[in-house]
Design a protein around this motif. Structure first.
Motif, PDB file in Angstrom:
ATOM      1  N   GLU A 161      32.257  47.157  44.400  1.00 40.68           N
ATOM      2  CA  GLU A 161      30.829  46.847  44.448  1.00 40.68           C
ATOM      3  C   GLU A 161      30.554  45.476  43.840  1.00 40.68           C
ATOM      4  O   GLU A 161      29.751  44.692  44.377  1.00 40.68           O
ATOM      5  CB  GLU A 161      30.037  47.920  43.706  1.00 40.68           C
ATOM      6  CG  GLU A 161      30.038  49.278  44.392  1.00 40.68           C
ATOM      7  CD  GLU A 161      29.221  50.299  43.622  1.00 40.68           C
ATOM      8  OE1 GLU A 161      28.565  49.890  42.638  1.00 40.68           O
ATOM      9  OE2 GLU A 161      29.228  51.480  43.995  1.00 40.68           O
TER      10      GLU A 161
ATOM     11  N   ASP B 253      30.265  49.711  37.782  1.00 43.03           N
ATOM     12  CA  ASP B 253      31.336  50.662  37.456  1.00 43.03           C
ATOM     13  C   ASP B 253      32.501  50.531  38.425  1.00 43.03           C
ATOM     14  O   ASP B 253      33.642  50.799  38.070  1.00 43.03           O
ATOM     15  CB  ASP B 253      30.796  52.103  37.492  1.00 43.03           C
ATOM     16  CG  ASP B 253      29.793  52.361  36.382  1.00 43.03           C
ATOM     17  OD1 ASP B 253      29.988  51.814  35.280  1.00 43.03           O
ATOM     18  OD2 ASP B 253      28.815  53.088  36.615  1.00 43.03           O
ATOM     19  N   ASP B 254      32.182  50.099  39.653  1.00 36.26           N
ATOM     20  CA  ASP B 254      33.208  50.011  40.686  1.00 36.26           C
ATOM     21  C   ASP B 254      33.558  48.549  40.949  1.00 36.26           C
ATOM     22  O   ASP B 254      32.656  47.691  41.089  1.00 36.26           O
ATOM     23  CB  ASP B 254      32.710  50.676  41.971  1.00 36.26           C
ATOM     24  CG  ASP B 254      33.791  50.756  43.024  1.00 36.26           C
ATOM     25  OD1 ASP B 254      34.929  51.103  42.679  1.00 36.26           O
ATOM     26  OD2 ASP B 254      33.506  50.445  44.200  1.00 36.26           O
ATOM     27  N   GLU B 255      34.824  48.259  41.012  1.00 40.59           N
ATOM     28  CA  GLU B 255      35.288  46.885  41.217  1.00 40.59           C
ATOM     29  C   GLU B 255      34.878  46.356  42.582  1.00 40.59           C
ATOM     30  O   GLU B 255      34.490  45.193  42.721  1.00 40.59           O
ATOM     31  CB  GLU B 255      36.819  46.845  41.067  1.00 40.59           C
ATOM     32  CG  GLU B 255      37.427  45.473  41.171  1.00 40.59           C
ATOM     33  CD  GLU B 255      38.944  45.507  41.092  1.00 40.59           C
ATOM     34  OE1 GLU B 255      39.548  44.423  41.058  1.00 40.59           O
ATOM     35  OE2 GLU B 255      39.506  46.616  41.069  1.00 40.59           O
TER      36      GLU B 255
END
Length: 560
Positions: A159, A155-157
């Motif tokens: 990560e 969901d997070d770039e």
């Protein structure tokens, strides 16, 4: 037992029996006989075949029958398709392309940012990361042995970028990771002033500092440096100056202090750093004369439409140098004055004021003064006070005074009377009280004050013919430009303005009050007792109707 099944022109009917516990399928051929495993042989030869299906639902039975049993028109027989076991083949194919990414034993790694040139619109700013529109997630992939391997979905770039860096560390080694990243470490580098670009024209949207560019997608300023003919990413910043400082630090570390000094002293860059930290506050230098719309009223200041800020600039050694950007116009003007004080000395600052005939109006120590009203006919839109004019663009009243043959700006005001008061105070301070009195005398100014006069009846005009549009009261006239009634009185052979009114009767009443005050009550009564001429009419015979006290000469002229 029944004999062999004969060939039929049409496919035989299949009747599944759902109550039987045993499920079997049969391939019926010409030389085969079929018996029911759960029942005795039937003596009826017309029953060609029975297929017993186990305890399944009707839908699954039909689907299974449709999938497992087919009728061949060429062979005129039912047959079940031969099912080959594809699991082994599938496992072989998977084994050939299988590659499991295991990052459990890999320490965290910082992401590998892309360069601003490779960061396309809509793509990730990190290497090895892309955005999947359907799932609306970030996907991390790594290329190993010429094949793209899936790391994970996030969901997070950041990560996804961190796991990609870990995968590079695991499967390509730390040396390859360092080579891909070429990490810029400026922790041990002292602060360096930014390197501004040349004083020439800077393209719209570009940075005014060397090594800094604006990234539209992230809406941030990016600092980059070229090392070994490759562009290396330093960082992304919200403030342009921070990116420029980091670039200067990177040049200091990776190219040396000499290279940094060389960049600053290049002739084609015209570099100059404005430092006003040791300069005391200075009063702004206002412009003189007509100021164009959108420009500043101070010297050395201009408005930048793109940033919507005020820019202060100074010319040193024939080259323009930028001082700074400001939200308030006065702050920019003050810093410009400070720059003149430092880089041109205090004497040159005074000379600049003298050369430009600059003059600062300061009325803080001046007592209030009565406005100086104008006299005579006032044009439409003009002020009725001396020294005041209306500025259409700013929609304000502007007060200006002329000193040493030049017009000086006093201020802009919302109320006309405020501007007139400030003008009178400026005359009092810069020209003296005697000059103020003389100005009133030269202009034959006369202030009509009726505050202590009781109301008076209007003075109607004589009964003679009244022109169209004229007032029926003495001392009153209609001003077409202002669309109002004006009251005026003649004192000492000069016409004095009393006021402008919406109602004709009000103007007539104030005129009568002015006569009462400035020409005393006896003259007012005398004007009322003056014989009045009545309107005259002449009949067909030429005789005067409704005669009044008039001279014979006037009567004869009417008859004629």
């Amino acid at each position: 037992s029944p004999g062999p099944v004969e060939r039929a022109a049409t496919p035989p009917k299949i009747t599944p029996v759902t109550k039987q516990p045993v499920a079997t399928s049969f391939t019926i051929s010409q030389n085969q006989t079929q018996t029911s495993p759960a029942q005795d042989n039937s003596p009826d030869d017309d029953i060609t075949e029975l297929i017993h299906v186990g305890s399944q639902s009707q839908k699954r039975q039909k689907a299974a029958a449709a999938e497992t049993v087919t009728f061949s028109e060429r062979e005129n027989a039912w047959s079940a398709p031969t099912r080959t076991n594809n699991r082994e083949t599938l496992h072989k194919a998977r084994d050939q392309n299988s590659f499991t990414i295991d990052l459990s034993d890999v320490p965290p790694q910082p992401p590998i940012p892309k360069s601003a040139e490779n960061a396309k619109d809509g793509s990730s700013k990190y290497a090895g990361v892309s955005f999947h529109k359907k799932s609306k997630k970030w996907i991390a992939r790594i290329n190993i042995d010429g094949k793209s391997r899936h790391i994970g979905t996030y969901d997070d770039e950041e990560e996804a970028a961190a796991d990609y860096a870990r995968a590079v560390f695991q499967y390509k080694g730390e040396e390859e990771l360092d080579k891909a990243r070429t990490q810029i470490d400026l922790s041990d580098v002292p602060t360096q002033p930014p390197i501004p670009k040349s004083a020439g024209r800077i393209k719209e949207g570009a940075s005014k500092y060397v090594g800094v560019s604006f990234h539209k997608m992230s809406n941030k300023w990016i600092a980059q440096i070229s090392i070994d003919k490759k562009i290396r990413h330093i960082g992304s910043y919200d403030v342009e100056e921070e990116a420029a400082v980091e670039y200067a630090r990177a040049v200091f570390k990776y190219k040396g202090e000499e290279e940094l000094d060389k960049a600053r002293t290049q002739k084609n860059k015209n570099l100059f750093v404005i430092d006003l930290s040791d300069v005391p506050p200075q009063q702004p230098i206002p412009k003189e004369g007509l100021i164009k719309e959108g420009s500043s009223k101070y010297v050395g200041v201009c408005f930048e439409k793109k940033s919507k800020k005020w820019i202060a600039q100074i010319s040193i050694d024939g080259k323009i140098h930028r001082i700074g950007s400001y939200d308030v116009e006065e702050e920019a003007a003050m810093d410009y004055a400070r720059a003149v004080f430092k880089y041109r000395s205090e004497e040159k600052l005074k000379n600049a004021r003298a050369i430009k005939n600059l003059f600062v109006i300061d009325l803080s120590d001046v007592p209030p003064q009565r406005p100086i009203p104008k006299e005579g006919i006032i044009n439409e839109g003009a002020s009725k006070y001396a020294g005041v004019s209306f500025h259409k663009k700013s929609n304000k009243w502007v007060a200006g005074i002329r000193t040493d043959g030049k017009r000086r700006h006093i201020g802009s005001y919302d109320v006309e009377e405020d501007a007139a008061v400030e003008y009178a105070r400026a005359v009092f301070k810069y020209k003296g009280e005697e000059e103020l009195d003389r100005a009133r005398a030269i202009k034959n100014l006369f202030v009509i004050d009726l505050s202590d006069v009781p109301p008076q009846r209007p003075i109607p005009k004589s009964a003679g013919l009244i022109k169209e549009g004229a007032s029926k009261y003495a001392g009153v006239s209609f001003n077409k430009q202002s669309n109002k009634w004006m009251a005026q009185i003649r004192i000492d052979g000069k016409r004095r303005h009393i006021g402008s009114y919406d109602v004709e009767e009000e103007a007539a009443v104030d005129y009568a009050r002015a006569v009462f005050k400035y020409k005393n009550g006896e003259k007012l009564e005398r004007s009322r007792q003056t014989p009045k001429r009545k309107r005259q009419s002449i009949n067909e015979e030429g005789e005067i109707v409704n005669e009044c006290d008039m001279s014979k000469r006037h009567k004869e002229s009417l008859k004629t």
